[in-house]
Design a protein around this motif. Structure first.
Motif, PDB file in Angstrom:
ATOM      1  N   GLU A 167      19.502  55.429  42.814  1.00  0.00           N
ATOM      2  CA  GLU A 167      20.315  54.239  42.544  1.00  0.00           C
ATOM      3  C   GLU A 167      19.509  52.951  42.649  1.00  0.00           C
ATOM      4  N   ASP A 295      26.658  52.687  46.594  1.00  0.00           N
ATOM      5  CA  ASP A 295      27.859  53.015  45.835  1.00  0.00           C
ATOM      6  C   ASP A 295      28.729  51.783  45.635  1.00  0.00           C
ATOM      7  N   ARG A 296      28.907  51.004  46.680  1.00  0.00           N
ATOM      8  CA  ARG A 296      29.769  49.825  46.561  1.00  0.00           C
ATOM      9  C   ARG A 296      29.161  48.777  45.638  1.00  0.00           C
ATOM     10  N   LEU A 298      26.992  49.134  43.175  1.00  0.00           N
ATOM     11  CA  LEU A 298      26.971  49.545  41.773  1.00  0.00           C
ATOM     12  C   LEU A 298      28.380  49.560  41.179  1.00  0.00           C
ATOM     13  N   THR A 299      29.374  49.870  42.010  1.00  0.00           N
ATOM     14  CA  THR A 299      30.759  49.805  41.540  1.00  0.00           C
ATOM     15  C   THR A 299      31.142  48.373  41.179  1.00  0.00           C
ATOM     16  N   VAL A 300      30.814  47.434  42.081  1.00  0.00           N
ATOM     17  CA  VAL A 300      31.145  46.025  41.840  1.00  0.00           C
ATOM     18  C   VAL A 300      30.353  45.475  40.661  1.00  0.00           C
ATOM     19  N   GLY A 302      29.388  46.970  38.121  1.00  0.00           N
ATOM     20  CA  GLY A 302      29.832  47.548  36.859  1.00  0.00           C
ATOM     21  C   GLY A 302      31.131  46.970  36.330  1.00  0.00           C
ATOM     22  N   ARG A 303      31.701  46.029  37.045  1.00  0.00           N
ATOM     23  CA  ARG A 303      32.986  45.457  36.631  1.00  0.00           C
ATOM     24  C   ARG A 303      32.797  44.223  35.752  1.00  0.00           C
TER      25      ARG A 303
END
Length: 316
Positions: A167, A295-296, A298-300, A302-303
């Motif tokens: 990541e 994880d957090r 990359l999630t944020v 990606g928005r």
């Protein structure tokens, strides 16, 4: 400081060593000193010191092993704590004991602030005012540049045969985009704390105080705001309230800068966890810790809101 004691009174050789060091201080030259370990502190050890003739309580802070590899300078930490005390935020510094490098501060009588309570409007207003006090305070030695810190952590982790998570590459690509946007609209470097975990806040009954200045340095003040925001999982409306308390107004570009710094803060935290896998001797699952933050972020990142925030920051 209301951190609970986690060990019995310190005894043995370490107690004698600490006592000899503290005897060089006028405040602790006499009296039967007692040392009680305080909870918390992955990169340091903290002891409540009692037994001073006037009944005062102190906190003695000892550096952990190899913490310089994490970018921690105990000299900078000392200077930053003095500066923070001067603006009514940090604990009063009694001494920096050399050559041992022990930091001695006055114990803050107060209580920890539950994380849910920290998200309430009154607390957010108080935090915004507290961070403004810090950022408007005197300059401190040392720089804090998270874009370079994550790269340094990666290099040091690799040199210790730590596996770099896949990541990392995508996170680094997003960090470069954040850096480019911030360079397009630069801000003045300010003294920053850079580690605004909930455990570092204390309510002394009159105002919010902040402890643990080991990552402090001159940096982007919006990193502090974003760091506080992500560590307390603030919603966008809470970010706006925090920014209004801090700056007196909510400019879209400033709010956007908090949004992108939330991602950068998690990247720093993830790579901190990666490097700790190669240097820490504590029984802590740093692999899981790093994975959680990767994880957090990359999630944020990606928005669509992140893309809008990047454009807003660059527009300035």
């Amino acid at each position: 400081m209301t951190t609970e004691a986690v060990e019995d009174e310190l005894r043995g050789e370490l107690r004698d060593e600490l006592t000899r060091a503290l005897r060089r201080l006028p405040e602790l030259a006499r009296g039967e000193l007692s040392f009680t370990a305080l909870s918390g502190g992955i990169t340091n050890r903290n002891f409540l010191v009692t037994g001073a003739p006037d009944g005062s309580k102190f906190v003695l802070r000892l550096a952990g092993n190899d913490t310089h590899l994490l970018g921690i300078s105990r000299e900078v930490e000392h200077a930053a704590t003095v500066a923070a005390a001067g603006v009514g935020v940090g604990p009063e510094v009694i001494a920096f004991v050399r050559p041992e490098g022990y930091l001695v501060t006055r114990f803050i009588e107060g209580r920890p602030i539950p994380e849910d309570e920290m998200r309430t409007p009154d607390r957010l207003l108080a935090v915004g005012d507290t961070l403004r006090r810090i950022h408007d305070g005197p300059a401190i030695p040392g720089l804090f540049v998270p874009f370079r810190i994550v790269e340094a952590y990666r290099a040091l982790a690799q040199s210790r045969a730590v596996r770099i998570p896949p990541e990392y590459e995508l996170a680094q690509a997003n960090a470069r985009r954040i850096e480019l946007a911030c360079l397009t609209a630069p801000v003045e470097l300010r003294p920053c704390h850079n580690d605004l975990l909930n455990a570092n806040f204390i309510d002394d009954g009159a105002r919010i105080r902040i402890v643990d200045w080991e990552y402090a340095g001159m940096g982007d003040p919006f990193f502090d705001l974003g760091n506080f925001s992500i560590n307390h999982e603030l919603e966008p409306d809470a970010d706006a309230l925090l920014l209004e308390a801090y700056a007196g107004a909510v400019r879209p570009a400033a709010l956007a800068r908090i949004t992108v710094m939330r991602v950068l803060s998690d990247f720093r935290e993830a790579m901190w966890g990666v490097l700790q896998q190669g240097i820490s001797t504590l029984d802590v699952d740093f692999v899981a810790y790093a994975a959680e933050h990767f994880d957090r972020l990359l999630t944020v990142a990606g928005r669509p809101a992140f893309e809008r925030a990047l454009n807003e920051v660059a527009a300035g």
